[in-house]
Each structure stands twice: as structure tokens, then as C-alpha cells.
Write a protein that holds these residues in place. Structure first.
Motif, PDB file in Angstrom:
ATOM      1  N   GLU A 124       0.841  -1.191   0.000  1.00  0.00           N
ATOM      2  CA  GLU A 124       0.000   0.000   0.000  1.00  0.00           C
ATOM      3  C   GLU A 124       0.879   1.245   0.000  1.00  0.00           C
ATOM      4  OE1 GLU A 124      -3.113   2.090   3.107  1.00  0.00           O
ATOM      5  OE2 GLU A 124      -3.262  -0.086   2.768  1.00  0.00           O
ATOM      6  N   LEU A 127       2.113   4.961   0.764  1.00  0.00           N
ATOM      7  CA  LEU A 127       2.015   5.938   1.848  1.00  0.00           C
ATOM      8  C   LEU A 127       2.516   7.303   1.386  1.00  0.00           C
ATOM      9  CD1 LEU A 127       3.309   3.754   4.814  1.00  0.00           C
ATOM     10  CD2 LEU A 127       0.938   4.367   4.326  1.00  0.00           C
ATOM     11  N   CYS A 174       3.833   0.535   2.694  1.00  0.00           N
ATOM     12  CA  CYS A 174       3.614  -0.397   3.792  1.00  0.00           C
ATOM     13  C   CYS A 174       3.258  -1.741   3.174  1.00  0.00           C
ATOM     14  CB  CYS A 174       2.479   0.089   4.687  1.00  0.00           C
ATOM     15  SG  CYS A 174       2.124  -1.024   6.068  1.00  0.00           S
ATOM     16  N   GLU A 182      -4.319   1.997  10.065  1.00  0.00           N
ATOM     17  CA  GLU A 182      -5.156   3.203  10.068  1.00  0.00           C
ATOM     18  C   GLU A 182      -4.345   4.431  10.476  1.00  0.00           C
ATOM     19  OE1 GLU A 182      -8.357   2.359  12.695  1.00  0.00           O
ATOM     20  OE2 GLU A 182      -9.409   1.029  11.295  1.00  0.00           O
ATOM     21  N   ARG A 228      -1.946   5.464   7.696  1.00  0.00           N
ATOM     22  CA  ARG A 228      -2.643   6.185   6.609  1.00  0.00           C
ATOM     23  C   ARG A 228      -2.947   7.617   7.009  1.00  0.00           C
ATOM     24  NH1 ARG A 228      -6.214   0.919   6.560  1.00  0.00           N
ATOM     25  NH2 ARG A 228      -5.041  -0.385   5.086  1.00  0.00           N
ATOM     26  N   ASP A 229      -3.412   7.800   8.225  1.00  0.00           N
ATOM     27  CA  ASP A 229      -3.751   9.138   8.682  1.00  0.00           C
ATOM     28  C   ASP A 229      -2.520  10.041   8.753  1.00  0.00           C
ATOM     29  OD1 ASP A 229      -6.365   8.356   8.916  1.00  0.00           O
ATOM     30  OD2 ASP A 229      -6.289   8.039  11.094  1.00  0.00           O
ATOM     31  N   ALA A 242      -0.039   8.975   4.565  1.00  0.00           N
ATOM     32  CA  ALA A 242      -0.538   8.865   3.195  1.00  0.00           C
ATOM     33  C   ALA A 242      -1.000  10.216   2.677  1.00  0.00           C
ATOM     34  CB  ALA A 242      -1.674   7.867   3.140  1.00  0.00           C
TER      35      ALA A 242
END
Length: 292
Positions: free
Chosen positions: A158, A160, A268, A285, A288-289, A292
Motif C-alpha cells: 500500500e 504511503l 507499507c 489506520e 494512513r492518517d 498517506a
């Protein structure tokens, strides 16, 4: 075969020694030794061998460890179902690139500890190539680093975001020209290990431009690298965010070159098919906050 013996095996590897494993598990070193001996007797195979003052996994131990990790992960999964809730618990192992760990992860780690106090969080600073291998083999649950052709067939990956990588030097640096090809520079490259994504990218650029260097100072700490460069011992190539304060204060300057300012994707990753525990879900989570 008892799960606690497998958990002891995993903890020895994660913590790096019998003594540290005993401290982590809250028992004596003799208990750790006895559990490993019993596990070796049950398997009929030696798991560790002494090399100097260190205990290292045997070839059989290397093969068994990924299966032990899978069994422990499955057991943790069953416990989560048995509790009937999604409260994060257990152990979460995360390997990270040093620059991200040192300069971007403090808010993530702090928030995770506040929201998941029952989780044992194990974070290690690793080279990005090693991170991908550790995720694939189960040596860690999550890997956070920069893209070095991570194997998408074995890993869920994923994005970031991306960060600019820049050439940095002291304001008094005597050889700032990294554009003209065919140079032989007396300046020193101050960098980290050979498998660093930043070092690889910069050295590829220098080869392409036929720019030669007389000296490379190979260090293993980003802060030490920065201090050496600020002392005018050479130049370096690092993410811009690592040197934001030094650039703002004038202690470091960015050198102009086509290779400076090029973005590096941050990623990630976790192993495909792996159960995403509540602890992993929360950590993702927060990543990401924050990133990302």
C-alpha cells in the motif's frame, strides 16, 4: 508440542538473545533455555548453534521458524475470536526504514500505544530490502519503507505517499557541481550501508554522469551522517524531511542536480493471505492518517 515453546523461539529471534527474550517474557534465562531444549527434543533437531558468544539459528531452525510464526498467528487469531471482540492484543512486529522511524513515526507510535496498551509493539530499524524479506518470511507482521521492487506476488503493498530525496552539503562545501559530467571530485560521499535505496540511486546517477569520488564514508546512523555533513566532511543524499530544520537554519544547503528532488515512494507491506489482526488494522489506520 506447546505453543509457549514456539513463542519463546520466536521471541529469541525477535529480541536477539536468550537473555533479552527472558526479560521480554518475564521469566529467567534458564527457563528459556529449558523450553528450547525441550522443543529441540520433541522435533529431534537442533534449532540453535553457538558461534563465538552468539546463539544463531541452525539451517533446520531457519526452516522451522516461518511455520512456528504461522502457528502462533493462527493461535492468536483463534483467541481473538474466542474473546468475541476486536480489542487489539498480542504482539505486533513492525520493521521500518530508519529515516521514517526517526522522523515520521513518533505520532503513529504514540497514538498506537494510547489506543492499544495491551499490545506488545516490537519495532526494528531495517534496510528496505531486508524489510521485504522479513515480511515475506513472517519475521515481521508489517514493513514500512521505500520501494525497492518489493515483490507484489508475495506481498500486499500500500502506498504511503512519496518523499523528495535531495543532495545535501554544508554551505562551505567546495565542490557543489554535480551536473557537469566526467569529473573526478575530491569530495567525500557520507552515506549508509551499500543496500540503501538512497545510496544506490545516487551512485547510479554518478556512474551515468561519470563523476568519480575519492572517498566514501560509510556510517550507520542518519544523525551521524547529518553531523558529518554539517561539519563539511562531505555531502549526502537523504529525504528532505530529514533535514528540514538544518535547511531552514542554513546549517545545510541543497545542491542543484537532476538527481536532487526526485521523489521516492514510501510503502507499507504485509504478506498475502496473512490474517489482519486488530492490532495490525489499528496500526495501518494510523499510518494512513499520518503519512498517506
Amino acid at each position: 508440542m506447546e505453543l509457549r515453546h514456539l513463542r519463546t523461539l520466536q521471541t529469541i529471534i525477535d529480541q536477539g538473545s536468550y537473555q533479552r527474550a527472558a526479560e521480554w517474557l518475564g521469566c529467567t534465562q534458564s527457563t528459556v533455555t529449558a523450553q528450547i531444549q525441550q522443543l529441540e527434543e520433541e522435533l529431534g533437531l537442533p534449532l540453535f548453534e553457538r558461534v563465538g558468544r552468539r546463539m544463531l539459528l541452525t539451517e533446520a531452525g531457519e526452516k522451522i521458524l516461518p511455520q512456528a510464526r504461522e502457528l502462533l498467528a493462527a493461535a492468536d487469531h483463534l483467541l481473538e475470536w474466542g474473546r468475541g471482540d476486536r480489542t487489539p492484543s498480542g504482539t505486533l512486529r513492525v520493521d521500518m526504514a530508519e529515516t521514517l522511524l526517526c522522523y515520521r513515526m513518533q505520532p503513529v507510535i504514540r497514538a498506537f500505544r494510547e489506543r492499544a496498551p495491551q499490545v506488545r509493539l516490537v519495532i526494528r530499524s531495517c534496510n528496505c530490502m531486508r524489510i521485504a524479506d522479513n515480511v515475506r518470511t513472517g519475521a515481521c507482521d508489517l514493513g514500512v519503507g521505500y520501494d525497492m521492487d518489493w515483490n507484489r506476488e508475495a506481498l500486499e503493498v500500500e502506498s504511503l505517499g512519496a518523499y523528495e530525496i535531495v543532495l545535501l552539503a554544508s554551505p562551505d562545501f567546495a565542490e557543489p557541481d554535480f551536473v557537469t559530467p566526467g569529473q573526478r571530485k575530491g569530495a567525500s560521499l557520507v552515506t549508509d550501508e551499500p543496500d540503501s535505496i538512497f545510496r544506490r540511486r545516487l551512485e547510479a546517477y554518478l556512474r551515468e554522469r561519470e563523476i568519480g569520488l575519492d572517498v566514501t564514508l560509510e556510517l550507520w546512523s542518519i544523525e551521524t551522517i547529518k553531523r558529518c555533513v554539517m561539519s563539511n566532511l562531505g555531502f549526502t543524499y537523504l529525504p528532505r524531511f530529514v533535514a528540514e530544520k538544518e535547511l531552514a537554519s542554513g546549517c545545510l544547503v541543497e545542491l542543484e542536480a537532476p538527481v536532487s528532488g526526485v521523489p521516492a515512494p514510501a510503502l507499507c507491506a504485509w504478506r498475502k493471505g496473512k490474517w489482519i489482526s486488530p492490532a495490525m488494522t489499528l496500526f495501518l489506520e494510523l499510518l494512513r492518517d499520518s503519512l498517506a
